[in-house]
Design a protein around this motif. Structure first.
Motif, short mmCIF file in Angstrom:
data_model
loop_
_atom_site.label_atom_id
_atom_site.label_comp_id
_atom_site.label_asym_id
_atom_site.label_seq_id
_atom_site.Cartn_x
_atom_site.Cartn_y
_atom_site.Cartn_z
N ILE A 163 8.74 3.14 7.21
CA ILE A 163 8.06 3.27 5.92
C ILE A 163 8.68 2.32 4.90
N ASP A 164 9.99 2.33 4.82
CA ASP A 164 10.69 1.48 3.86
C ASP A 164 10.40 0.00 4.09
N CYS A 165 10.40 -0.43 5.36
CA CYS A 165 10.17 -1.84 5.69
C CYS A 165 8.73 -2.26 5.36
N ILE A 166 7.76 -1.39 5.70
CA ILE A 166 6.36 -1.72 5.43
C ILE A 166 6.11 -1.84 3.94
N ILE A 167 6.67 -0.92 3.17
CA ILE A 167 6.49 -0.96 1.71
C ILE A 167 7.08 -2.24 1.13
N GLN A 168 8.27 -2.61 1.58
CA GLN A 168 8.90 -3.82 1.06
C GLN A 168 8.07 -5.05 1.41
N LEU A 169 7.53 -5.08 2.66
CA LEU A 169 6.70 -6.20 3.08
C LEU A 169 5.43 -6.28 2.23
N ALA A 170 4.78 -5.15 2.02
CA ALA A 170 3.54 -5.13 1.22
C ALA A 170 3.81 -5.57 -0.21
N ASN A 171 4.92 -5.12 -0.79
CA ASN A 171 5.27 -5.52 -2.16
C ASN A 171 5.44 -7.03 -2.27
N LYS A 172 6.07 -7.63 -1.25
CA LYS A 172 6.26 -9.09 -1.27
C LYS A 172 4.93 -9.82 -1.15
N LEU A 173 3.98 -9.19 -0.46
CA LEU A 173 2.65 -9.79 -0.31
C LEU A 173 1.73 -9.43 -1.48
N LYS A 174 2.28 -8.69 -2.46
CA LYS A 174 1.52 -8.26 -3.64
C LYS A 174 0.33 -7.37 -3.25
N ILE A 175 0.57 -6.49 -2.29
CA ILE A 175 -0.43 -5.51 -1.87
C ILE A 175 0.07 -4.12 -2.25
N ASN A 176 -0.75 -3.37 -2.96
CA ASN A 176 -0.36 -2.02 -3.37
C ASN A 176 -0.25 -1.10 -2.15
N THR A 177 0.53 -0.04 -2.29
CA THR A 177 0.75 0.87 -1.17
C THR A 177 0.50 2.32 -1.58
N LEU A 178 0.10 3.11 -0.60
CA LEU A 178 -0.14 4.54 -0.79
C LEU A 178 0.20 5.23 0.53
N ILE A 179 0.86 6.37 0.43
CA ILE A 179 1.15 7.13 1.64
C ILE A 179 0.38 8.44 1.60
N GLU A 180 -0.33 8.72 2.72
CA GLU A 180 -1.06 9.97 2.86
C GLU A 180 -0.17 11.04 3.49
N GLY A 181 -0.58 12.27 3.32
CA GLY A 181 0.09 13.36 4.00
C GLY A 181 1.40 13.80 3.38
N VAL A 182 1.57 13.55 2.08
CA VAL A 182 2.81 13.98 1.40
C VAL A 182 2.73 15.48 1.16
N GLU A 183 3.65 16.22 1.76
CA GLU A 183 3.57 17.68 1.70
C GLU A 183 4.82 18.34 1.12
N THR A 184 5.89 17.58 0.92
CA THR A 184 7.12 18.19 0.39
C THR A 184 7.72 17.31 -0.69
N LYS A 185 8.58 17.91 -1.51
CA LYS A 185 9.29 17.16 -2.55
C LYS A 185 10.20 16.11 -1.94
N GLU A 186 10.81 16.45 -0.80
CA GLU A 186 11.71 15.50 -0.14
C GLU A 186 10.95 14.23 0.26
N GLN A 187 9.76 14.40 0.79
CA GLN A 187 8.96 13.24 1.17
C GLN A 187 8.56 12.43 -0.06
N PHE A 188 8.14 13.14 -1.11
CA PHE A 188 7.73 12.44 -2.32
C PHE A 188 8.88 11.65 -2.93
N ASP A 189 10.05 12.25 -3.01
CA ASP A 189 11.21 11.55 -3.58
C ASP A 189 11.55 10.31 -2.77
N PHE A 190 11.44 10.42 -1.46
CA PHE A 190 11.78 9.28 -0.60
C PHE A 190 10.82 8.12 -0.82
#
Length: 671
Positions: A603-630
């Motif tokens: 997840i961390d690597c994909i987000i960093q790659l997308a940010n460098k390509l200037k593509i916005n990101t969204l993660i589905e299936g967030v069900e806990t505070k721990e996931q959201f914070d991460f």
């Protein structure tokens, strides 16, 4: 000749002919010849003529003749009396009546009985007393003589041969001279008179039957229909050679027609050995793609190879090709799975194509199940494993029938569900992680059925995609979103962008750009408020075609989101080839989430790659505070899931839009 071919032949005929079909005891026109149009006002089309006569079949007849002709037509349609009538009618819009002679004949095509009626204008001949031999009768005989179907007409009481066409003479060489009183049996087979009369009487049901020629011992196909000829009750006999009706030209295997004739014989032979019959439905998975890559000729060779293998592994069984890449085999229940596996292994070995699979569904015959229904059950079993690449054989059970009935219910009620708004628009909020504000919504379909209750998309979307009806749902959802946005704007309420899912099938079967822009323009909705979502798997085939259409949507002002990113095989290439505004990471990344495990690193690597390509990101299936914070810490711009908010109808979720309040810090209540 099938019905379509018959209609084409009659439609192009210079002879005045109309073909009728009886529906609910009424004569309905199904085809009009070019020759009949000479009776119409110049400029009249066949479509106009048929539509006009739908309202009044006897519109141009003399009032005194209407009742007599309608009774004759009704009795003819019921096969009670011949149709050989003379009446007065106005032709070509003229004021004076002409004298018309019409002669009818019953003809069967594609399992249906049709009435072929020939017409002639005998006005001039009647004035000169020259109509003892009617032109209409001659025209009808000329038409039948030109038919490629072998036809003979015999007297129903004496078996006298009253007519035979050229095709019949070519098919069965006559053995005596044609003269008054000669019978069918004498003329074609040099047998005693009336030898075949009992056969014709027995088989006069209009169905296909097989008989053996007495001289050659070859089997031929006959269809016998009751009719009238020269004012006498008669049998119309259509004949064809065995191969042209019963065998598939590509594989030389028996076809479905043969199957229907012979299946009971094969099943009975299995039962005589105290065994149960198994109906096996084979399907070659992947033929569509194979044909698109290698061409239909190569595909035909593959189908032919499959037929050869099945016949080799089921040498004494009934093996038929039903259609396209579908085969049916009747085998004994004993060792049936072993036999199927052997055939499938041989197919994979001899073709050497890993992406093409031979699948089999099996129905074990139970009691008095109809044989055609048994085939359908085997087909349902086969269809149930089409998406399971590594599963090749399955047996029918009652759960498959339940699935089938559910599928049929969805298909039969889709239009009603759209018209009556059983399909509701639900919204799931998308949160901007850095500000804790709702920034978008995803529009989701929920089918609130009066009989089945609430249906989630998994219960109807795959069915609509399977039958290429998903565009009806997708464009309906776009329209509902636009209608709601318009309502809110008119009330002065805040609106936010809404994403809608568009299936790959929509791009293949419709003009997506035209359809969606027409809807947004209809409701006056700014296009940047509509976000188009497509799944990553939709890009796997014909990338160039899809890319062109997505670029048109982009130029039209719509935002493009890529859904289920990471679920396919070409994710990184997709980022390079397509101009998406945002990628939605598949919810599988958060399954069994642990910030110290590989999925968190991905997840961390994909987000960093997308940010460098200037593509916005969204993660589905967030069900806990721990996931959201991460994901917020990883730099993911948006989050969606039950932790943020469950899908709700617009009344329940309106507070998010109206208030645009920062997302509450009390995450515990969202657990």
């Amino acid at each position: 000749m099938d019905y379509k071919a018959l209609a084409e032949v009659i439609g192009n005929s210079p002879i005045p002919i109309i073909v009728y079909r009886t529906i609910n005891d009424r004569m309905k026109i199904v085809c009009v010849s070019d020759g009949f149009m000479q009776f119409e006002t110049p400029g009249t089309t066949k479509e106009q003529l048929i539509a006009r006569k739908e309202g009044n079949l006897y519109e141009n007849l003399h009032p005194d003749d209407v009742f007599r002709i309608s009774v004759a037509a009704r009795n003819f349609s019921r096969k009670k009396t011949p149709y050989n009538v003379i009446y007065r009618a106005k032709l070509r819009g003229e004021k004076e009546y002409s004298l018309i002679h019409a002669v009818g004949y019953h003809h069967k095509e594609d399992g249906e009985i049709f009435a072929v009626v020939s017409f002639s204008d005998i006005t001039k001949a009647s004035h000169e007393n020259l109509f003892s031999v009617s032109t209409a009768e001659v025209q009808l005989k000329n038409f039948l003589d030109a038919s490629s179907t072998a036809i003979a007409i015999v007297d129903a009481d004496t078996e006298e041969l009253m007519f035979y066409n050229n095709a019949a003479e070519k098919m069965i060489t006559p053995l005596c001279r044609f003269e008054v009183g000669v019978t069918f049996s004498e003329f074609f087979y040099a047998l005693k008179p009336k030898s075949y009369l009992r056969v014709f009487s027995k088989f006069s049901d209009g169905e296909i039957h097989v008989i053996e020629e007495p001289n050659t011992k070859h089997e031929i196909i006959i269809t016998v229909t009751e009719t009238f000829w020269d004012n006498r009750k008669a049998y119309s006999i259509q004949m064809d050679k065995w191969n042209s009706v019963y065998f598939d030209s590509l594989t030389s295997l028996p076809n479905m027609t043969y199957f229907r004739q012979k299946v009971s014989q094969f099943v009975d032979s299995i039962h005589k050995n105290n065994k149960n019959a198994a109906f096996i439905y084979f399907d070659i998975l992947g033929m569509k793609n194979y044909n698109s890559i290698f061409g239909y000729s190569a595909g035909d060779l593959l189908i032919k190879k499959a037929g050869e293998i099945l016949k080799k592994h089921f040498p004494i069984n009934l093996v038929c090709r039903f259609a396209e890449d579908h085969f049916v085999v009747i085998d004994s229940e004993e060792n049936v799975e072993t036999h199927i596996k052997s055939a499938i292994d041989a197919f994979q070995s001899e073709t050497g194509i890993n992406r093409i699979k031979l699948k089999a569904g099996v129905y074990l015959l139970n009691g008095g199940t109809d044989y055609i229904i048994a085939c359908d059950y085997a087909r349902l079993a086969c269809q149930s494993i089409k998406e399971h690449f590594n599963k090749a054989i399955t047996f029918f059970d009652s759960s498959l029938l339940e699935s089938y009935h559910h599928e049929q219910y969805i298909l039969e009620n889709l239009d009603t569900a759209i018209k009556e708004h059983w399909i509701k628009l639900y919204y799931q909020p998308v949160l901007r992680t850095m500000t804790n504000q709702i920034c978008d919504f995803e529009g989701l379909a929920r089918w609130e059925d009066p009989k089945l209750g609430l249906l989630l998309p998994s219960k109807f979307v795959p069915i609509l995609e399977k039958y290429h009806l998903i565009s009806k749902l997708d464009f309906y959802m776009v329209e509902q979103v636009c209608r709601k946005i318009k309502e809110r704007k008119e009330k002065g309420l805040t609106v936010l962008p809404v994403s809608v899912n568009i299936s790959r099938d929509d791009f293949d079967t419709t003009n997506v750009v035209k359809e969606i822009t027409a809807i947004t323009d209809k409701y006056g909705v700014d296009r940047d408020l509509i976000i188009i979502e497509i799944t990553e798997s939709a890009i796997s085939n014909d990338e160039n075609v899809l890319k062109e259409q997505l670029e048109k949507l982009k130029r039209a002002g719509f935002k493009l989101w890529l859904d289920d990113f990471g679920s396919g095989y070409s994710s990184l290439n997709v980022l390079h080839e397509f101009n998406f505004d945002l990628i939605k990471l598949d919810m599988k990344f958060l399954k069994d989430f642990d910030p110290e495990r590989e999925n968190a690193i991905l997840i961390d690597c994909i987000i960093q790659l997308a940010n460098k390509l200037k593509i916005n990101t969204l993660i589905e299936g967030v069900e806990t505070k721990e996931q959201f914070d991460f994901i917020r810490k990883s730099g993911c711009g948006r989050a969606q899931g039950f932790f943020i908010g469950q899908p709700e109808n617009i009344m329940d979720i309106r507070k998010f839009i109206d208030e645009l309040a920062p997302f509450k810090d009390n995450f515990e209540k969202n657990r």
